[in-house]
Write a protein that holds these residues in place. Structure first.
Motif, short mmCIF file in Angstrom:
data_model
loop_
_atom_site.label_atom_id
_atom_site.label_comp_id
_atom_site.label_asym_id
_atom_site.label_seq_id
_atom_site.Cartn_x
_atom_site.Cartn_y
_atom_site.Cartn_z
N ASP A 1 0.84 -1.25 0.04
CA ASP A 1 -0.41 -0.19 0.22
C ASP A 1 0.60 1.04 0.16
O ASP A 1 0.40 2.28 -0.69
CB ASP A 1 -1.27 -0.04 1.43
N THR A 2 2.26 1.05 0.79
CA THR A 2 2.30 2.23 1.14
C THR A 2 3.84 2.39 -0.47
O THR A 2 3.62 3.80 -1.12
CB THR A 2 4.13 2.09 1.72
N LYS B 1 1.96 1.84 -3.37
CA LYS B 1 0.59 2.10 -4.29
C LYS B 1 0.95 3.79 -3.97
O LYS B 1 0.82 4.52 -5.20
CB LYS B 1 -0.05 2.06 -3.90
N LYS B 2 1.36 4.33 -2.99
CA LYS B 2 1.37 5.73 -2.14
C LYS B 2 2.05 6.26 -3.36
O LYS B 2 1.78 7.66 -4.24
CB LYS B 2 1.27 6.43 -1.05
N ALA B 3 3.33 6.11 -3.07
CA ALA B 3 4.54 6.83 -3.55
C ALA B 3 4.35 6.63 -4.94
O ALA B 3 4.61 7.88 -5.57
CB ALA B 3 5.65 5.87 -3.09
N ARG B 4 3.78 6.02 -5.75
CA ARG B 4 3.49 5.60 -6.84
C ARG B 4 2.24 6.96 -7.72
O ARG B 4 3.10 7.45 -8.69
CB ARG B 4 3.67 4.51 -7.82
N ARG B 5 1.84 6.57 -6.20
CA ARG B 5 0.91 7.74 -7.24
C ARG B 5 1.58 9.28 -7.26
O ARG B 5 1.25 9.99 -7.55
CB ARG B 5 -0.42 7.46 -6.29
N CYS B 6 1.89 9.27 -5.81
CA CYS B 6 2.26 10.90 -6.05
C CYS B 6 3.59 11.27 -6.85
O CYS B 6 3.58 12.65 -7.36
CB CYS B 6 3.35 10.57 -4.59
N GLN C 1 1.60 11.66 -10.07
CA GLN C 1 0.66 12.93 -10.08
C GLN C 1 1.61 14.20 -10.04
O GLN C 1 1.14 15.50 -10.72
CB GLN C 1 -0.10 13.43 -8.65
N PHE D 1 8.08 6.67 2.79
CA PHE D 1 6.94 7.71 2.16
C PHE D 1 6.90 8.70 3.21
O PHE D 1 5.94 8.29 3.75
CB PHE D 1 5.62 6.93 1.48
N GLU E 1 5.59 12.35 1.99
CA GLU E 1 4.75 13.21 0.41
C GLU E 1 5.42 14.16 0.23
O GLU E 1 5.56 14.79 -0.83
CB GLU E 1 3.44 13.68 0.78
N TYR F 1 8.40 14.07 -1.20
CA TYR F 1 8.23 13.22 -2.69
C TYR F 1 8.34 15.19 -4.04
O TYR F 1 9.02 14.60 -4.91
CB TYR F 1 7.18 12.56 -2.73
#
Length: 118
Positions: free
Chosen positions: A11-12, A14-19, A22, A104, A106, A109
């Protein structure tokens, strides 16, 4: 160049990739399970980030280890366990040029995006 190291179903991750996506930051994803992990790369991570920081003792994989594997853990034993079971590595490890970031964050990043615009 950005390389994101981890395990794709985390899940982490997935958050990192999404960030990263984006922010329209190009990156390469390195999945330990499909792309592998060698001792040299792990040793570099441990040297720069600290093996204790790198070892994920809060996850399911750690909890499932035998007590004998967890007892008197040291760097040599921890690195051997992480090579055997990459899910023991805290995720993600992000490499931006020569800098490594662990976990992660944010804001960190988003700072990558700002620094790549310069």
């Amino acid at each position: 160049m950005i390389i994101l190291y981890g395990i794709k179903n985390c899940d982490t991750i997935k958050k990192a990739r999404r960030c990263l996506e984006q922010q329209a930051l190009a990156y390469q994803f390195h999945d330990y399970r499909t792309d592998g992990l060698d001792a040299e790369l792990l040793a570099r991570f441990a040297a720069e980030l600290g093996w204790k920081n790198l070892l994920n003792t809060r996850g399911t994989t750690w909890r499932k280890l035998a007590d004998s594997d967890k007892a008197e853990i040291n760097e040599t034993r921890a690195l051997a366990l992480m090579l055997e079971q990459p899910a023991l590595i805290k995720r993600p490890v992000l490499q931006h040029n020569e800098q490594l970031l662990l976990g992660f964050d944010e804001q960190a990043y988003l700072a990558l995006s700002a620094s790549s615009e310069k």
